[in-house]
Design a protein around this motif. Structure first.
Motif, PDB file in Angstrom:
ATOM      1  N   GLU A 132       0.838  -1.201   0.000  1.00 48.89           N
ATOM      2  CA  GLU A 132       0.000   0.000   0.000  1.00 48.89           C
ATOM      3  C   GLU A 132       0.873   1.251   0.000  1.00 48.89           C
ATOM      4  OE1 GLU A 132      -2.600  -0.297   3.336  1.00 48.89           O
ATOM      5  OE2 GLU A 132      -3.994  -1.643   2.313  1.00 48.89           O
ATOM      6  N   GLY A 133       0.455   2.233  -0.798  1.00 47.44           N
ATOM      7  CA  GLY A 133       1.243   3.452  -0.940  1.00 47.44           C
ATOM      8  C   GLY A 133       1.365   4.260   0.343  1.00 47.44           C
ATOM      9  N   LYS A 134       0.429   4.073   1.291  1.00 55.53           N
ATOM     10  CA  LYS A 134       0.475   4.843   2.533  1.00 55.53           C
ATOM     11  C   LYS A 134       1.716   4.543   3.359  1.00 55.53           C
ATOM     12  CE  LYS A 134      -2.389   1.633   5.237  1.00 55.53           C
ATOM     13  NZ  LYS A 134      -3.625   1.490   6.032  1.00 55.53           N
ATOM     14  N   ALA A 135       2.392   3.416   3.039  1.00 53.82           N
ATOM     15  CA  ALA A 135       3.619   3.081   3.765  1.00 53.82           C
ATOM     16  C   ALA A 135       4.674   4.145   3.587  1.00 53.82           C
ATOM     17  CB  ALA A 135       4.152   1.728   3.289  1.00 53.82           C
ATOM     18  N   LEU A 136       4.657   4.850   2.453  1.00 49.30           N
ATOM     19  CA  LEU A 136       5.655   5.890   2.193  1.00 49.30           C
ATOM     20  C   LEU A 136       5.544   7.053   3.170  1.00 49.30           C
ATOM     21  CD1 LEU A 136       5.371   5.886  -1.692  1.00 49.30           C
ATOM     22  CD2 LEU A 136       7.380   5.190  -0.375  1.00 49.30           C
ATOM     23  N   THR A 137       4.338   7.294   3.693  1.00 51.79           N
ATOM     24  CA  THR A 137       4.169   8.365   4.681  1.00 51.79           C
ATOM     25  C   THR A 137       4.175   7.819   6.107  1.00 51.79           C
ATOM     26  OG1 THR A 137       1.771   8.214   4.371  1.00 51.79           O
ATOM     27  CG2 THR A 137       2.937   9.902   3.106  1.00 51.79           C
ATOM     28  N   GLU A 138       3.604   6.635   6.298  1.00 55.20           N
ATOM     29  CA  GLU A 138       3.537   6.072   7.651  1.00 55.20           C
ATOM     30  C   GLU A 138       4.916   5.716   8.204  1.00 55.20           C
ATOM     31  OE1 GLU A 138      -0.912   4.072   7.883  1.00 55.20           O
ATOM     32  OE2 GLU A 138       0.837   2.779   7.527  1.00 55.20           O
ATOM     33  N   LEU A 139       5.854   5.418   7.314  1.00 53.13           N
ATOM     34  CA  LEU A 139       7.188   5.018   7.762  1.00 53.13           C
ATOM     35  C   LEU A 139       8.207   6.143   7.647  1.00 53.13           C
ATOM     36  CD1 LEU A 139       7.398   1.396   6.288  1.00 53.13           C
ATOM     37  CD2 LEU A 139       6.551   2.152   8.500  1.00 53.13           C
ATOM     38  N   THR A 140       7.703   7.375   7.525  1.00 55.56           N
ATOM     39  CA  THR A 140       8.606   8.534   7.461  1.00 55.56           C
ATOM     40  C   THR A 140       8.168   9.599   8.472  1.00 55.56           C
ATOM     41  OG1 THR A 140       7.267   9.469   5.661  1.00 55.56           O
ATOM     42  CG2 THR A 140       9.205   8.163   5.050  1.00 55.56           C
ATOM     43  N   PRO A 141       8.204   9.274   9.764  1.00 50.41           N
ATOM     44  CA  PRO A 141       7.776  10.254  10.768  1.00 50.41           C
ATOM     45  C   PRO A 141       8.795  11.387  10.918  1.00 50.41           C
ATOM     46  CG  PRO A 141       8.738   8.352  11.831  1.00 50.41           C
ATOM     47  CD  PRO A 141       8.688   8.031  10.365  1.00 50.41           C
ATOM     48  N   ALA A 142       8.303  12.519  11.353  1.00 51.31           N
ATOM     49  CA  ALA A 142       9.194  13.629  11.681  1.00 51.31           C
ATOM     50  C   ALA A 142       9.806  13.385  13.055  1.00 51.31           C
ATOM     51  CB  ALA A 142       8.417  14.942  11.670  1.00 51.31           C
TER      52      ALA A 142
END
Length: 590
Positions: free
Chosen positions: A438-448
């Motif tokens: 799922e493409g959401k992994a690109l944001t879920e695994l890049t926390p600030a």
């Protein structure tokens, strides 16, 4: 000499009393209990000694025979019996008690439903040449009792209505409704055949499965566990046809097949279930046990859970790791390289700056890595990872204790969509499999960094450490001191009691304070109302050391600005989280 004689006599008496106690406890008492339990029974037999049951009824004959630790139905159809139901029937019949005698020799037995009887029961008992016979008639007017005759005796007696209830159960109730009987703990292999596609799985140890046919692959243990769970729990909702002329109407002429292999080596055996077409109107699917003629209907949940191809059975875990062995995590997403290291039972950030980490936030990040699943497999070749992921946008490295190299998860956007949603390409460096996730992994695994750092306002704070607390919000401060394990007293503005629960609530609220964002690094207290704070809360340890002083400044709707008196930074917090502090001065005094 007389003294020794007395001792001997006493010893003999004690031995005699002890022997009588033993005799009474271990021999007489069980005999009395057995006699009491048999009182009123029409037969003095034990359920465990009943070897066969025959029920002759107007709708046909039901015959059941004990086999090992279970039962087999011999009539009206040959089938496995339901052990629990048949055991209940046998217990009811073998222990049936006479309520009273109604008529010693009735002129018209038909008046009691006994000519002919509604059910004739025959129990074949171990060690007895002739069966025990009970003729069961109609119920009495109250419906609580049922008329009966025992053997060839003319007298009409009454028995509990449960005798008639159990003896007249539908035939299907006595049949084993398990679609396929097995102990999942002993399953060592599974063969599947769906439309000619043959798949074989093997379990090297319980719960750990691998695909061995059509090629060697890791299997998804959760999918297999769910399938075995549905298979083990599947029950017949209907015995459709015990001797069908054709299997074609049920889709069982060309069925899907599942064969379970139980045990190992010379003790290995198998059992197979055939699965036919679905029956949507009945919310079921037709099945048949191999070697038995009957067609059974079971809930369609079994077919839903049936793995229909290799893709459904493959292990879809993108990257596996042992959480308790992790020592270091690195997340590189272009803008930042975040490094997290184990710190005792928790975590700490070491890059891009040294900070305390929020262990809960780090755990959530790691769980998202653990729960990442493949939507599809794009390649199995180790050399293809570089082709599909030429410029990965996200790299997550996981160092486990004792490992020479980290496990490196690579992620890159994909142009493909699944279910209308974006996807990403994923691979674990050096492992070969290239997957679509799922493409959401690109944001879920890049926390600030701000999402991972510890946002606790007062670090290392425990309510039990506090001996004294002061809340200032007006002319006169409220000061309380601990006098016991959880008892408090008020020392300012007047001496008196407190509502101890409210003090505890205040301290728990202080420990739970979390800031949402950093409003300022300092030097502008007046801008946030902290030059003249609305509220000031100080807590001290037992040795007089100040744990912390919190200043509460201006409120802008849902946000309130706060700071620690000892530090320059100013934080924005949820106004709701400060309600217990604001109410403390009025709620704590007793």
């Amino acid at each position: 000499m007389a003294g020794w004689k007395t001792i001997v006599v006493l010893l003999l008496l004690a031995a005699g009393l002890g022997g009588f106690f033993y005799y009474d406890t271990y021999w007489l008492n069980p005999q009395r209990e057995k006699a009491e339990s048999a009182k009123g029974r029409i037969w003095t037999v034990e359920p465990k000694d009943v070897e066969a049951v025959t029920l002759v009824r107007s709708d046909g004959t039901v015959r059941l025979k004990r086999t090992g630790d279970g039962w087999e139905m011999l009539e009206p159809v040959k089938a496995r019996g339901d052990r629990a139901v048949v055991d209940d029937l046998v217990t009811t019949l073998a222990t049936a008690r006479m309520d009273r005698e109604i008529d010693a020799n009735p002129a018209k037995p038909a008046d009691f439903g006994l000519d002919p009887p509604q059910t004739e029961v025959r129990l074949e008992v171990k060690g007895q040449a002739q069966p025990l016979v009970l003729k069961v008639g109609s119920k009495n007017p109250t419906g609580v009792w049922v008329y009966a005759r025992e053997g060839g005796k003319p007298a009409v007696i009454t028995l509990s209505e449960s005798v008639s209830r159990d003896a007249t159960r539908p035939v299907a109730d006595f049949r084993d409704r398990s679609v396929i009987a097995f102990d999942r703990r002993n399953v060592t292999g599974i063969d599947l055949d769906v439309e000619g596609d043959q798949i074989s799985l093997a379990a090297d140890e319980p719960g750990k499965w691998r695909i061995v046919k059509p090629r060697a692959l890791r299997a998804d243990p959760d999918i297999i566990a769910e399938f075995l769970d549905k298979l083990e729990g599947a029950k017949a909702t209907e015995f459709v046809d015990d001797a069908p002329k054709s299997l074609q109407p049920f889709g069982l002429d060309k069925p899907a097949r599942v064969t379970l292999w139980v045990g190992k080596d010379k003790d290995r055996s198998s059992r197979t279930l055939l699965v036919g077409r679905a029956a949507p109107d009945k919310k079921g699917v037709y099945v048949k046990r191999e070697g038995e003629p009957g067609v059974i209907l079971t809930a369609d949940a079994l077919w839903t859970a049936f793995p229909k191809n290799v893709a459904a059975l493959r292990d879809k875990v993108v990257v596996s790791y042992a959480y308790d062995k992790l020592e270091k995590v690195e997340v590189d997403h272009g803008k930042d390289v975040i490094v997290i290291q184990k710190d005792g039972a928790g975590w700490k950030l070491t890059a891009p700056e040294a900070l305390r980490a929020d262990s809960g936030a780090v755990t959530q990040l790691l769980w998202k890595v653990r729960d990442l699943r493949a939507l599809a497999f794009l390649s199995e070749s180790p050399g293809d990872a570089a082709r599909f992921l030429s410029r990965p946008e996200v790299v997550v490295k996981l160092w486990e204790a004792g490992a020479k190299e980290p496990k490196s998860l690579l992620l890159q956007p994909s142009a493909e969509k699944r279910g209308g949603k974006p996807t990403a390409v994923a691979a674990v460096q050096g492992q070969g499999r290239v997957m679509l996730v799922e493409g959401k992994a690109l944001t879920e695994l890049t926390p600030a960094v701000s999402e991972l750092r510890d946002r606790t306002l007062i670090p290392a704070f425990e309510p039990s450490d506090v001996k004294r607390a002061r809340v200032t919000g007006g002319d006169k401060p409220l000061v309380v001191e601990k006098t016991g394990e959880s008892e408090w007293k008020q020392v300012e503005p007047v001496k008196g009691g407190t509502k101890d629960g409210k003090v505890a609530s205040l301290l728990v609220s202080l420990r739970g304070l979390r800031w949402k964002e950093i409003a300022s690094t300092g030097g502008d207290d007046a801008k946030f109302g902290l030059d003249r704070p609305e509220l000031e809360v100080t807590v001290w340890k037992g040795d007089g050391t100040e744990l912390a002083t919190i200043l509460v400044g201006r409120t802008d709707g849902a946000v309130t600005y706060v700071k620690l008196k000892s530090q320059p930074g100013i934080y924005a917090m949820s106004s709701k989280d400060l309600e217990d502090l604001r109410k403390a001065r009025t709620e704590i005094p007793a």
